[in-house]
Design an enzyme around this catalytic site. Structure first.
Site, PDB file in Angstrom:
ATOM      1  N   HIS A  56       0.812  -1.217   0.000  1.00  9.63           N
ATOM      2  CA  HIS A  56       0.000   0.000   0.000  1.00  9.63           C
ATOM      3  C   HIS A  56       0.849   1.272   0.000  1.00  9.63           C
ATOM      4  CE1 HIS A  56      -3.628  -2.305   0.449  1.00  9.63           C
ATOM      5  NE2 HIS A  56      -3.218  -2.871   1.564  1.00  9.63           N
ATOM      6  N   GLU A 155      -4.582 -12.337   8.176  1.00  6.94           N
ATOM      7  CA  GLU A 155      -5.537 -11.229   8.107  1.00  6.94           C
ATOM      8  C   GLU A 155      -6.835 -11.626   7.419  1.00  6.94           C
ATOM      9  OE1 GLU A 155      -3.707  -7.878   6.082  1.00  6.94           O
ATOM     10  OE2 GLU A 155      -2.893  -9.121   4.494  1.00  6.94           O
TER      11      GLU A 155
HETATM   12  C1  3PY Z   1      -4.123  -4.550   7.928  1.00  7.39           C
HETATM   13  O1  3PY Z   1      -4.485  -4.011   8.982  1.00  7.39           O
HETATM   14  O2  3PY Z   1      -4.874  -5.207   7.201  1.00  7.39           O
HETATM   15  C2  3PY Z   1      -2.754  -4.411   7.507  1.00  7.39           C
HETATM   16  O3  3PY Z   1      -2.366  -4.976   6.520  1.00  7.39           O
HETATM   17  C3  3PY Z   1      -1.862  -3.539   8.348  1.00  7.39           C
HETATM   18  O4  3PY Z   1      -0.654  -3.393   7.804  1.00  7.39           O
HETATM   19 MG    MG Z   2      -3.877  -5.861   5.328  1.00  5.47          MG
END
Ligand code: 3PY
Ligand code: MG
Length: 266
Positions: A56, A155
């Site tokens: 990002h 994530e």
């Molecule tokens: C997230 O919070 O999804 C991230 O990738 C943080 O770097």
């Molecule tokens: Mg992320």
């Protein structure tokens, strides 16, 4: 013959090569603003690591690699790159540029984690291709294999479901919680400091999984108070928000001071 000559040159160029260590526990700077001068400031300020964010971050590959190169002057600051995808081409270019740590987003299962590990290591441990352009492209492939830290981003809901199999992958050095994507994937608002109990539970489970295996547990958090708390909980490396948010917060404070002083004068 030509190969021998290249090898000889590389040996000479890389003599005295000392791989950096990621000591931990500590703080890692999250670099979204692409300027190598900022990288130097983060290292001088005492961050243990800088994460150059090619997912990002607002910069080209060339600038990202210049940021990594600047860290060669700072033996105690560990250069890490977050690649935009679990892609061997991107990963190997970052390693050739001198990254010692590779983080890949959205690792959802053991197979993806194994692919990530393989991209980062020379044979026989992996499939990394030879391309000695910078510091860590050492002539000694064993040394490079030992020095590189490979971190899977946890994530998604799938990653949490498959957490144990991911963390058990041989050669995977650790996990990095992306709290915002994890929250979204678990049906909660994208917060850097999540509060939904099921998200907090998933984050805790990841930390405990890393601690149990002696692996690096890395987390992104929203502010320095939460960073302190996270380090006390036992996370190895904590990222206290990103440089663009440090900047926008500071700018807002400065502008507010100006506004307040002017209000008093009218
Ligand atoms: C997230 O919070 O999804 C991230 O990738 C943080 O770097
Ligand atoms: Mg992320």
């Amino acid at each position: 013959m030509a190969h021998r000559a290249v090898l000889k040159f590389t040996r000479r160029a890389m003599s005295g090569f000392t791989p950096k260590q990621l000591k931990g526990p500590g703080l890692c700077a999250f670099q979204l603003i692409g300027d190598p001068i900022l990288t130097e400031h983060y290292a001088k300020a005492g961050f243990q690591a800088v994460l150059v964010d090619m997912q990002h971050g607002i910069y080209s590959e060339s600038i990202a690699f210049q940021c990594i190169h600047r860290l060669e002057k700072f033996p105690n600051c560990f250069p890490m790159v977050r690649v935009s995808d679990n892609n061997p081409g991107l990963i190997q270019r970052a390693l050739d540029a001198g990254a010692h740590g590779i983080l890949a987003p959205m690792i959802n299962n053991a197979e993806e984690a194994k692919r990530l590990v393989a991209s980062c290591r020379y044979p026989p441990l992996g499939v990394r291709s030879w391309g000695p352009t910078r510091a860590l492209a050492s002539y000694n492939t064993v040394e490079a294999n030992n020095a590189i830290k490979v971190i899977a981003m946890i994530e998604t809901a799938d990653a949490i479901k498959n957490l144990d199999e991911i963390l058990d992958v041989e050669g995977l050095d650790g996990a990095f919680i992306g709290p915002c994507d994890l929250s979204i994937s678990l049906g909660a608002p994208p917060l850097s400091n999540p509060t939904a109990p099921h998200v907090v539970e998933a984050i805790t489970k990841t930390r405990e999984g890393c601690q149990k295996r002696g692996k690096i547990g890395m987390i992104f958090v929203g502010d320095k108070a939460r960073a302190q708390e996270a380090l006390e909980e036992g996370w190895s490396l904590c990222i206290p928000a990103a440089d663009i948010s440090w900047m926008t917060e500071t700018i807002a404070n400065i502008v507010e001071i100006g506004r307040a002083s002017c209000r008093e004068r009218v």
